[in-house]
Motif scaffolding. Structure first.
Motif, PDB file in Angstrom:
ATOM      1  N   PRO A 267      -2.482  -6.662  -1.663  1.00  0.00           N
ATOM      2  CA  PRO A 267      -0.818  -6.833  -1.672  1.00  0.00           C
ATOM      3  C   PRO A 267      -0.563  -5.944  -2.645  1.00  0.00           C
ATOM      4  O   PRO A 267      -2.000  -5.054  -3.167  1.00  0.00           O
ATOM      5  N   HIS A 268       0.718  -5.877  -1.606  1.00  0.00           N
ATOM      6  CA  HIS A 268       1.466  -4.805  -3.307  1.00  0.00           C
ATOM      7  C   HIS A 268       1.536  -5.427  -4.755  1.00  0.00           C
ATOM      8  O   HIS A 268       1.984  -6.820  -4.898  1.00  0.00           O
ATOM      9  N   LEU A 269       1.060  -4.627  -5.673  1.00  0.00           N
ATOM     10  CA  LEU A 269       0.837  -4.654  -6.806  1.00  0.00           C
ATOM     11  C   LEU A 269       2.512  -4.104  -8.048  1.00  0.00           C
ATOM     12  O   LEU A 269       1.702  -4.410  -9.453  1.00  0.00           O
ATOM     13  N   ASP A 270       2.804  -3.436  -7.450  1.00  0.00           N
ATOM     14  CA  ASP A 270       4.179  -2.892  -8.271  1.00  0.00           C
ATOM     15  C   ASP A 270       4.829  -3.855  -8.036  1.00  0.00           C
ATOM     16  O   ASP A 270       6.499  -3.497  -7.579  1.00  0.00           O
ATOM     17  N   TYR A 271       5.401  -5.165  -7.495  1.00  0.00           N
ATOM     18  CA  TYR A 271       6.518  -5.901  -6.767  1.00  0.00           C
ATOM     19  C   TYR A 271       6.252  -6.628  -8.169  1.00  0.00           C
ATOM     20  O   TYR A 271       4.988  -7.232  -8.562  1.00  0.00           O
ATOM     21  N   ASP A 272       7.712  -7.259  -8.097  1.00  0.00           N
ATOM     22  CA  ASP A 272       7.583  -8.170  -9.271  1.00  0.00           C
ATOM     23  C   ASP A 272       8.155  -9.723  -8.567  1.00  0.00           C
ATOM     24  O   ASP A 272       8.065  -9.464  -7.291  1.00  0.00           O
ATOM     25  N   GLY A 273       7.078 -10.560  -9.070  1.00  0.00           N
ATOM     26  CA  GLY A 273       7.659 -12.040  -9.010  1.00  0.00           C
ATOM     27  C   GLY A 273       5.752 -12.550  -8.593  1.00  0.00           C
ATOM     28  O   GLY A 273       5.538 -12.020  -9.522  1.00  0.00           O
ATOM     29  N   PRO A 274       5.559 -13.133  -7.430  1.00  0.00           N
ATOM     30  CA  PRO A 274       4.180 -13.559  -7.541  1.00  0.00           C
ATOM     31  C   PRO A 274       3.404 -12.529  -7.458  1.00  0.00           C
ATOM     32  O   PRO A 274       3.381 -12.064  -7.583  1.00  0.00           O
ATOM     33  N   ASP A 275       2.176 -13.425  -7.660  1.00  0.00           N
ATOM     34  CA  ASP A 275       0.774 -12.677  -8.476  1.00  0.00           C
ATOM     35  C   ASP A 275      -0.337 -13.402  -7.765  1.00  0.00           C
ATOM     36  O   ASP A 275      -0.307 -14.511  -8.109  1.00  0.00           O
ATOM     37  N   TYR A 276      -1.218 -12.461  -6.874  1.00  0.00           N
ATOM     38  CA  TYR A 276      -2.018 -13.258  -6.735  1.00  0.00           C
ATOM     39  C   TYR A 276      -2.698 -14.317  -7.144  1.00  0.00           C
ATOM     40  O   TYR A 276      -3.197 -15.252  -6.720  1.00  0.00           O
ATOM     41  N   LEU A 277      -3.147 -13.597  -8.317  1.00  0.00           N
ATOM     42  CA  LEU A 277      -4.520 -13.984  -9.113  1.00  0.00           C
ATOM     43  C   LEU A 277      -3.806 -15.615  -9.636  1.00  0.00           C
ATOM     44  O   LEU A 277      -4.252 -16.550  -9.509  1.00  0.00           O
ATOM     45  N   THR A 278      -2.102 -15.536 -10.094  1.00  0.00           N
ATOM     46  CA  THR A 278      -1.873 -16.839 -10.665  1.00  0.00           C
ATOM     47  C   THR A 278      -2.099 -17.807  -9.486  1.00  0.00           C
ATOM     48  O   THR A 278      -2.461 -18.962  -9.126  1.00  0.00           O
ATOM     49  N   GLU A 279      -1.654 -17.596  -8.491  1.00  0.00           N
ATOM     50  CA  GLU A 279      -1.638 -18.210  -7.163  1.00  0.00           C
ATOM     51  C   GLU A 279      -2.795 -19.124  -6.761  1.00  0.00           C
ATOM     52  O   GLU A 279      -3.547 -20.226  -5.912  1.00  0.00           O
ATOM     53  N   ALA A 280      -3.907 -17.711  -7.172  1.00  0.00           N
ATOM     54  CA  ALA A 280      -5.446 -18.626  -6.529  1.00  0.00           C
ATOM     55  C   ALA A 280      -5.944 -19.499  -8.023  1.00  0.00           C
ATOM     56  O   ALA A 280      -6.123 -20.836  -7.015  1.00  0.00           O
ATOM     57  N   ARG A 281      -5.611 -19.405  -8.835  1.00  0.00           N
ATOM     58  CA  ARG A 281      -5.558 -20.355 -10.157  1.00  0.00           C
ATOM     59  C   ARG A 281      -4.813 -21.802  -9.785  1.00  0.00           C
ATOM     60  O   ARG A 281      -5.587 -22.980  -9.841  1.00  0.00           O
ATOM     61  N   ARG A 282      -3.891 -21.587  -9.289  1.00  0.00           N
ATOM     62  CA  ARG A 282      -3.272 -22.738  -8.684  1.00  0.00           C
ATOM     63  C   ARG A 282      -3.833 -23.258  -7.578  1.00  0.00           C
ATOM     64  O   ARG A 282      -3.237 -24.722  -7.606  1.00  0.00           O
ATOM     65  N   ALA A 283      -3.840 -22.818  -6.786  1.00  0.00           N
ATOM     66  CA  ALA A 283      -5.017 -23.090  -5.229  1.00  0.00           C
ATOM     67  C   ALA A 283      -6.527 -24.103  -5.278  1.00  0.00           C
ATOM     68  O   ALA A 283      -6.126 -25.139  -5.496  1.00  0.00           O
ATOM     69  N   ALA A 284      -7.095 -23.685  -6.818  1.00  0.00           N
ATOM     70  CA  ALA A 284      -7.539 -24.212  -7.249  1.00  0.00           C
ATOM     71  C   ALA A 284      -7.596 -25.732  -7.984  1.00  0.00           C
ATOM     72  O   ALA A 284      -7.563 -26.518  -8.101  1.00  0.00           O
ATOM     73  N   GLU A 285      -6.240 -25.612  -8.634  1.00  0.00           N
ATOM     74  CA  GLU A 285      -5.878 -26.457  -9.346  1.00  0.00           C
ATOM     75  C   GLU A 285      -5.147 -28.087  -8.495  1.00  0.00           C
ATOM     76  O   GLU A 285      -5.609 -29.508  -9.171  1.00  0.00           O
ATOM     77  N   ARG A 286      -5.328 -26.791  -7.042  1.00  0.00           N
ATOM     78  CA  ARG A 286      -4.477 -28.132  -6.136  1.00  0.00           C
ATOM     79  C   ARG A 286      -6.015 -28.655  -5.215  1.00  0.00           C
ATOM     80  O   ARG A 286      -5.829 -29.874  -4.362  1.00  0.00           O
ATOM     81  N   GLY A 287      -6.832 -28.378  -5.343  1.00  0.00           N
ATOM     82  CA  GLY A 287      -8.663 -28.084  -4.974  1.00  0.00           C
ATOM     83  C   GLY A 287      -7.845 -27.746  -2.514  1.00  0.00           C
ATOM     84  O   GLY A 287      -8.374 -27.697  -1.962  1.00  0.00           O
ATOM     85  N   ILE A 288      -7.063 -26.832  -3.653  1.00  0.00           N
ATOM     86  CA  ILE A 288      -7.242 -25.493  -1.751  1.00  0.00           C
ATOM     87  C   ILE A 288      -8.111 -24.351  -2.157  1.00  0.00           C
ATOM     88  O   ILE A 288      -7.804 -23.937  -2.429  1.00  0.00           O
ATOM     89  N   LYS A 289      -8.733 -24.461  -0.991  1.00  0.00           N
ATOM     90  CA  LYS A 289      -9.647 -23.551  -0.889  1.00  0.00           C
ATOM     91  C   LYS A 289      -9.522 -22.301   0.175  1.00  0.00           C
ATOM     92  O   LYS A 289      -8.807 -22.471   1.152  1.00  0.00           O
TER      93      LYS A 289
END
Length: 362
Positions: A267-289
């Motif tokens: 992914p681009h890491l120089d963009y503002d907005g969503p962050d893949y690490l935050t989204e991975a944690r959100r997936a775990a919180e919801r039980g999405i693999k």
């Protein structure tokens, strides 16, 4: 402008999907039964690593990567704890909430979830609660887990930039076979298919999501309209795509939920907005693999990030392997893994999905 990325080989999504969605059943031991003829047709081999099962090796890999100069979003996972939850009958309990401080995770189909750091753990499901401590706590709740036919939602998170045309075409051609064969899985799940497509800023679109449907004909028609275009540089906007894949589709609380990331770039890491690490944690919180499948050409930064996504959500990192010439199928990889089993790609992906559904095959 179309990106020109070096590709060692084409990863056919038909091989992935025909098997991942039920092209073979499993033996009593859980190993895939190869289908006559199909393995030879794809000719591809792949390896897979479970970084939670080989956690010491994963920590060594992370340390070596940190000594380099690659940019990533990092998180300290050394304090990982695996919590296992069962119901009153001792069966894995899917969908239980596991919490420690401000961390939350939901158990997957095998009853497991990850929590990081020290502290008291609380587990809850259907009005029942329990507390746990330790590095690998096992919790039994006085409840009965879900009964009846399993429900399975599979969302394909697909890079649709210029280098991904063959994968998209083969997925479109194979979707009817996917639906026909999924019923042969032992769990016999009710299948819903959805997709989030992504490119990059400046392209025709950044993200597009098609909600889940049980109508395979409708899904095929939607796939037929997808084109692989754009992508002027190597990174793509996977951050935005992952955020949309988790937020926009109608995910069911009572389903086994899988995201197959099919891509060949970080992914681009120089963009503002969503962050893949935050989204991975959100997936775990919801039980999405999240199950990343690395197409050829994925670089070291991409490998690290894909493995993060898998590790944090208890998925596995899958990658094509090659012969000595670096092009023909074989058992070698340039990825930073030292111990991995190699199978025909179809057999390997069958095993990933069959393993996920096996606890529901009662």
């Amino acid at each position: 402008m179309t990106r020109h990325r070096v590709r060692l080989a084409v990863l056919p999504l038909s091989a992935i999907l025909l098997t991942a969605c039920g092209a073979a059943d499993t033996t009593a031991a859980g190993a895939p039964e190869p289908r006559s003829g199909d393995q030879g047709q794809s000719g591809l081999r792949a390896g897979s690593v479970d970084d939670n099962a080989a956690f010491t090796a994963y920590l060594d890999y992370r340390k070596k990567f940190a000594d380099g100069d690659q940019e990533v979003r990092d998180a300290d996972v050394r304090g990982r704890r695996i919590v296992t939850v069962t119901d009153r009958g001792g069966r894995p309990l899917s969908g239980a909430t596991v919490q420690a401080g401000d961390q939350k995770a939901r158990t997957y189909a095998d009853g497991r979830a990850l929590i990081f750091g020290d502290g008291r753990i609380s587990v809850s499901y259907g009005g029942a609660t329990a507390a746990a401590t330790g590095q690998a706590p096992k919790v039994k709740l006085p409840v009965t887990g879900p009964e009846g036919r399993a429900k399975l939602q599979v969302l394909f998170l697909i890079d649709t930039t210029g280098s991904m045309g063959d994968e998209i075409g083969r997925l479109t051609a194979s979707v009817d076979s996917v639906a026909a064969r999924i019923a042969k899985l032992t769990a016999g799940p009710e299948l819903e298919l959805g997709m989030t497509l992504y490119r990059d800023k400046g392209d025709e679109y950044v993200t597009r999501t098609t909600d889940f449907t049980a109508d395979v004909g409708t899904f095929r028609e939607q796939l037929t309209a997808v084109r692989a275009e754009g992508g002027g540089d190597t990174p793509e906007d996977l951050n935005a795509a992952l955020a949309e894949a988790l937020a926009k589709p109608a995910w069911r609380e009572d389903a086994v939920r899988l995201v197959f990331l099919i891509a060949d770039a970080p992914p681009h890491l120089d963009y503002d907005g969503p962050d893949y690490l935050t989204e991975a944690r959100r997936a775990a919180e919801r039980g999405i693999k999240i199950e990343p499948i690395a197409s050829s050409g994925l670089d070291a930064q991409g490998e690290y990030i894909y493995r993060q996504l898998a590790q944090l959500t208890m998925g596995r990192f899958t990658f094509l392997t090659y012969g000595a010439d670096g092009v023909s199928p074989g058992d070698k990889t340039e990825h930073h893994v030292s111990e991995y089993a190699v199978l025909a790609l179809d057999d390997l992906v069958v095993k990933l999905v069959a393993d996920e559904l096996k606890p529901l095959s009662r």
